[in-house]
Design an enzyme around this catalytic site. Structure first.
Site, PDB file in Angstrom:
ATOM      1  CE  LYS A  67      -4.464  -1.446   1.727  1.00 59.12           C
ATOM      2  NZ  LYS A  67      -4.331  -2.884   2.015  1.00 59.12           N
TER       3      LYS A  67
ATOM      4  CD  GLU B 113     -12.517   5.920   1.148  1.00 52.11           C
ATOM      5  OE1 GLU B 113     -12.710   7.141   1.020  1.00 52.11           O
ATOM      6  OE2 GLU B 113     -12.278   5.156   0.189  1.00 52.11           O
TER       7      GLU B 113
ATOM      8  CB  SER C 112      -0.158  -8.180  -1.095  1.00 57.35           C
ATOM      9  OG  SER C 112      -0.945  -9.038  -0.284  1.00 57.35           O
TER      10      SER C 112
END
Ligand SMILES: *Cc1c(COP(=O)(O)O)cnc(C)c1O
Length: 397
Positions: free
Chosen positions: A93, A115, A381
Site C-alpha cells: 500500500k 477513508e 502483498s
C-alpha cells in the site's frame, strides 16, 4: 486479423464497458482538476526523481524476487515470491500513498483525506503524510474504530486525525461518504487519497500506475534468475485489486504471461458469507465506478465477508472486471480455511509469515497444475504480523 486489445483506461476512464466517473455534480471540479494533471505530473522528471528516490530509500525497493525452494519442490515447479511484505509498513500500500502524496504536493494541496476500513490504508496514508509534513484526516466507521484499535493508535501516533463515521452501518461505506462530503466542502486545499484501483476515473488508472513498479521489477528480476525474460504465471490476491493491478501492469500485453487473480470466498462462494465479487457480482455502480459488485435483487450492496480485512470489499476495480470479461486474467477464489492452510504451509516451508490477504494468492497453488519448467510468480502483498491474533485463535498457538 485480430485487433490488439487494450487493457488500460481510455480517456474517459473506461476499461471496455467498465469504469468511468459516476459522481455527484458537486465533485466534477475536483475530479476534472485531478484528471487534467495526474498523467503529466507522474510523467514529469521532477516527480519521477522524487518518487524513485523515496521508493528506494524510504520504502526499501526493489523488493526481492525470492525463489522459494521448498515450496517449489512441493508443487513440482519454480515458484518465486515477490516480497512486498518487506516494504516499510509491511505491504504494497505504501507504493501508492507515497506516490499520491507527491502528486498532491505538485498540485499545491496541503491537506490529505482518506477513508479506511480495517485501517491498513489509513496507516499507509498517515505514514506518508508524516513523512511529507502534510495534514492528514482519516475517516473510519465507528464500528471499525472499535474493531481495529491498534491501527487507530498507529494513525494517531503518526499525527493523523481519525474521524468516526457514525451513520448507516458505521463501516467503510459510511466512511467513504464522509470523506467525499469533506472533499466537496474543501476542494481548494484538500486531496482525496484512495487506497486501491477503485473509485471514479482517474483513480483506478493513477493507482495502477503507482503500483506498476511491482511488475516493472518482476520483469527485470525474472530475467536475471531464469533463461526467459517473462514468467509463465503471475498470481495475486484481489480486494479492490491494487497489488494485482501492479503485478500485472507490464505483462498485460504479453499473452505468454498467464495472469491469475484470487478473490476471497470467505465461508464459501454460496455461503452468503463471502467477498467473491467476480464469482457472484452483477454490473452496478460502487464508489463512482461501473463494475461488478455484490448486490441483492433490489440493488442493495451486500455486506461482504472475509477473514482478511483487506479483501473484505463488495466490489472490484474496473480494470479487473474488464480482464475477467476479456478472459485476459483467470479469476479463482479461496476460502478462509484454504487461506489459513496456505499461510501455515508457507510459514513452515519457507519461514515467512504472510498476511492473510496474500495467503489467498498462495492458496491458488492447490487449484492449478504447473509444468516443472515453468516459472510462477506469486505476489506476497504483505506480512502477517497484523494477523497474529487471528492465527493464534485459529491455530490455537
Ligand atoms: C489492502 C491489502 C490487500 C488488498 O488490496 P488490493 O488493493 O486488492 O491489493 C492485499 N494485501 C494486503 C497485505 C493488504 O494490506
Amino acid at each position: 486479423m485480430t485487433e490488439k486489445k487494450n487493457y488500460h483506461a481510455d480517456k474517459n476512464g473506461m476499461y471496455g464497458r467498465f469504469g468511468g466517473a459516476y459522481i455527484p455534480e458537486m465533485l466534477y471540479p475536483n475530479i476534472e482538476n485531478l484528471k487534467s494533471v495526474y498523467k503529466d505530473i507522474i510523467q514529469s522528471d521532477a516527480f519521477q526523481k522524487q518518487y524513485k528516490s523515496l521508493l528506494k530509500d524510504y520504502v526499501g525497493r526493489p523488493s526481492p524476487l525470492y525463489f522459494a525452494t521448498r515450496l517449489s519442490e512441493k508443487y513440482g515447479t519454480n515458484i518465486y515470491l515477490k516480497r512486498e511484505d518487506l516494504n516499510h509498513t509491511g505491504a504494497h500500500k505504501i507504493n501508492n500513498t507515497v506516490g499520491q502524496i507527491l502528486i498532491a504536493k505538485h498540485m499545491g494541496k496541503k491537506r490529505i483525506i482518506a477513508e479506511t476500513g480495517a485501517g491498513q490504508h489509513g496507516v499507509a496514508t498517515a505514514t506518508a503524510c508524516a513523512l511529507m509534513g502534510m495534514q492528514c484526516v482519516v475517516y473510519m466507521g465507528e464500528v471499525d474504530i472499535q474493531r481495529q484499535a491498534p491501527n487507530v493508535a498507529r494513525m494517531k501516533m503518526l499525527g493523523a486525525e481519525v474521524i468516526a463515521a457514525t451513520s448507516g452501518s458505521r463501516t467503510l461505506k459510511d466512511a467513504t461518504n464522509e470523506a467525499l462530503r469533506d472533499w466537496i466542502c474543501n476542494p481548494e486545499d484538500t486531496f482525496y487519497l484512495i487506497g486501491s484501483v477503485v473509485g471514479p476515473h482517474p483513480y483506478p488508472d493513477m493507482v495502477a500506475c503507482l503500483q506498476a513498479v511491482i511488475s516493472e521489477e518482476i520483469k527485470q528480476q525474472i530475467k536475471e534468475k531464469t533463461d526467459k525474460d517473462y514468467p509463465d504465471y503471475v498470481i495475486a490476491c484481489v480486494g479492490g485489486g491494487s497489488n494485482a493491478a501492479g503485478s500485472f501492469y507490464h505483462f498485460l500485453d504479453d499473452e505468454r504471461v498467464k495472469l491469475v487473480a484470487v478473490e476471497a470466498s470467505g465461508m464459501g462462494v454460496d455461503s452468503g458469507e463471502t467477498a467473491a465479487t467476480i464469482a457472484l457480482g452483477d454490473l452496478g455502480i460502487i464508489h463512482g465506478s461501473l463494475t461488478y459488485l455484490m448486490q441483492s435483487d433490489d440493488g442493495q450492496i451486500t455486506e461482504p465477508y472475509s477473514i482478511s480485512a483487506g479483501l473484505d470489499y463488495p466490489g472490484i476495480g474496473p480494470q479487473h472486471a474488464h480482464l475477467f470479461d476479456t478472459n485476459r486474467a483467470q479469476f479463482l477464489s479461496a476460502t478462509d480455511q484454504e487461506a489459513l492452510d496456505a499461510a501455515l504451509q508457507l510459514t513452515q516451508l519457507e519461514g515467512i509469515i504472510p498476511a492473510l490477504e496474500s495467503a489467498h494468492a498462495l492458496a491458488a497453488l492447490d487449484k492449478m497444475n504447473f509444468d516443472k519448467n515453468e516459472s510462477v510468480v506469486i505476489t506476497l502483498s504483505g506480512r502477517g504480523d497484523k494477523d497474529m491474533a487471528t492465527y493464534m485463535d485459529r491455530f490455537g498457538f
